[in-house]
Write an enzyme that holds these catalytic residues in place. Structure first.
Site, PDB file in Angstrom:
ATOM      1  N   HIS A 103      -5.726  -4.485  -1.813  1.00  0.00           N
ATOM      2  CA  HIS A 103      -5.516  -3.298  -2.658  1.00  0.00           C
ATOM      3  C   HIS A 103      -5.494  -3.644  -4.142  1.00  0.00           C
ATOM      4  O   HIS A 103      -5.317  -2.758  -4.973  1.00  0.00           O
ATOM      5  CB  HIS A 103      -4.199  -2.601  -2.305  1.00  0.00           C
ATOM      6  CG  HIS A 103      -4.309  -1.674  -1.132  1.00  0.00           C
ATOM      7  ND1 HIS A 103      -4.982  -0.462  -1.184  1.00  0.00           N
ATOM      8  CD2 HIS A 103      -3.858  -1.780   0.134  1.00  0.00           C
ATOM      9  CE1 HIS A 103      -4.914   0.133  -0.013  1.00  0.00           C
ATOM     10  NE2 HIS A 103      -4.238  -0.648   0.814  1.00  0.00           N
TER      11      HIS A 103
ATOM     12  N   LYS B 159     -12.722  -1.807   0.364  1.00  0.00           N
ATOM     13  CA  LYS B 159     -11.950  -0.918  -0.525  1.00  0.00           C
ATOM     14  C   LYS B 159     -12.661  -0.841  -1.879  1.00  0.00           C
ATOM     15  O   LYS B 159     -13.748  -0.260  -1.930  1.00  0.00           O
ATOM     16  CB  LYS B 159     -10.508  -1.407  -0.614  1.00  0.00           C
ATOM     17  CG  LYS B 159      -9.778  -1.212   0.719  1.00  0.00           C
ATOM     18  CD  LYS B 159      -8.290  -1.496   0.652  1.00  0.00           C
ATOM     19  CE  LYS B 159      -7.609  -1.055   1.937  1.00  0.00           C
ATOM     20  NZ  LYS B 159      -7.156  -2.178   2.795  1.00  0.00           N
TER      21      LYS B 159
ATOM     22  N   SER C  17       0.793  -1.226   0.000  1.00  0.00           N
ATOM     23  CA  SER C  17       0.000   0.000   0.000  1.00  0.00           C
ATOM     24  C   SER C  17       0.829   1.281   0.000  1.00  0.00           C
ATOM     25  O   SER C  17       0.315   2.329  -0.358  1.00  0.00           O
ATOM     26  CB  SER C  17      -0.941  -0.007   1.203  1.00  0.00           C
ATOM     27  OG  SER C  17      -0.191   0.042   2.391  1.00  0.00           O
TER      28      SER C  17
END
Ligand SMILES: *Cc1c(COP(=O)(O)O)cnc(C)c1O
Length: 396
Positions: free
Chosen positions: A211, A242, A183
């Site tokens: 991610h 997310k 990240s």
């Protein structure tokens, strides 16, 4: 008794503040999106959410959640194995398995829980976990809860991984664990080479796609798609918090016996409440949308490429990546804070990261692109970066 402890905490908190590490929270009063409103009334363009596909306020997801409120009520009031399993939970688990090309899925209240509950039920002190040094905090905590022998390799360093795999031949089973996208740099794990090494040294693989799911790979299936490894990875974990709508929830998906064992023994699954039916319903809608069309994934890829190319052309030092995280390297901690503050005044909300979140001397602004951004939003951000970059002598 509290007086002493209070004094102690007050001292610790001041030390955190003096070190410049105290976390203040900005308050948002609008839905999450490209344009948000803060409680100060300021409207800003948001470049620091994990809202990669712009689904946080998507009308179809909101509608699916609203309908589920009517048909399924608000909460389950139970863990899954007592009376917390709804038809929507089962459907979402199947849909996610289909999406990732895996055999079965188990839902958790968060990916933090998925990672916290994945190692201990599967591996014992006879086994080995070989973990990337930059893996997410929840993986680190999950590994701590497990008695397996621990090995740590330098971030994405395949020579180091190979060394650790050689050492780990002493153990019975070996599991290599990596984030799909890291990240802070936005770099993608070299899963093709990890897979080769896993074959050579008889190890299994776990990838955390938090991610990368929805982001990486032509259709957003994550790093397993990017490297043509769909169905070949034993364990994938991910989040619904997310790209996948941004509400709450996590999952582990992979080989069916692994998922079955987790249902029997994974403590955050056994001893924590089911996700609300409305979140499962919106999750189902999300997977359906991503299966029907590639529109959002395409737009995110376009936006990411557009932003990175213009920023590099303007002279910024950008780490190249296939994720939607763009690290604008400034190296100096103070500069990163000054730049973020000035960008906010220009209406661009980004965060400057510095030690200990990133290594010393590697301060940066992290920009996160989204399919919610229109080209005009990107242009506005780029213009602001160039203006502030010149003011602060970062670019010419
Ligand atoms: C965000 C993140 C998590 C935690 O996900 P939650 O569902 O918010 O708990 C876990 N792993 C990685 C790699 C993440 O980026």
């Amino acid at each position: 008794m509290y007086t002493n402890f209070q004094e102690f905490l007050t001292g610790e908190l001041s030390a955190i503040k003096e070190a410049g590490l105290y976390k203040d929270e900005r308050i948002i009063v609008s839905p999450q999106g490209a344009e948000i409103t803060l409680n100060t009334g300021q409207k800003v363009l948001n470049f620091c959410a994990n809202n990669y596909l712009g689904l946080s306020a998507n009308k179809k997801l909101v509608e699916a959640a609203r309908q589920a409120l009517d048909t399924h009520g608000y909460g389950m009031s139970s863990v899954r194995f007592i009376c917390g399993t709804g038809d929507l939970h089962k459907e979402l688990e199947q849909k996610l398995a289909h999406f990732f090309g895996t055999e079965d899925t188990i839902l958790y209240a968060s990916c933090f829980d998925a990672n916290g509950g994945v190692f201990e039920p599967l591996l014992t002190s006879d086994d080995a976990i070989i973990s990337d040094s930059l893996n997410h905090a929840s993986i680190i905590d999950g590994v701590r809860l497990c008695k397996a022998q621990r090995y740590r390799y330098a971030n994405a360093d395949m020579n180091d991984l190979e060394e650790k795999l050689k050492e780990a031949q002493a153990q019975r089973f070996r599991l290599i664990v990596t984030d799909g996208v890291f990240s802070m740099d936005g770099n993608v794990a070299p899963l093709d080479r990890i897979y080769e090494l896993a074959n050579k040294y008889n190890a299994m693989i776990m990838v955390d796609e938090s991610h990368s799911a929805g982001v990486v790979g032509e259709t957003g299936r994550g790093v397993t798609e990017l490297y043509n490894l769909k169905g070949k990875i034993e364990i994938i974990t991910g989040t619904l918090g997310k790209a996948f709508g941004g509400a709450i929830g996590g999952f582990t998906t992979g080989k069916k016996e692994i998922i079955d064992m987790l249902r029997q023994r994974s403590r955050p699954y056994l001893f924590s409440n089911s996700i609300p039916p409305l979140v499962a319903a919106a999750g189902i809608k999300m997977v359906e949308m991503m299966t029907e069309t590639n529109e959002l994934q395409d737009k995110l890829h376009f936006n990411t490429k557009y932003f990175m190319e213009k920023m590099m052309k303007a002279g910024f030092d950008i780490k190249p990546t296939e994720s939607a995280i763009c690290a604008v390297m400034l190296y100096d901690a103070k500069l990163s804070q000054e730049m973020a503050a000035r960008l906010l005044r220009e209406g661009i909300y980004v965060i400057g990261f510095y030690y200990p979140v990133v290594p010393k001397g590697e301060a940066r602004i992290r920009v996160q692109l989204s399919a919610a951004h229109e080209t005009e939003h990107l242009d506005k951000a780029i213009t602001a970066f160039i203006k502030v970059g010149k003011e602060l002598d970062i670019i010419k």
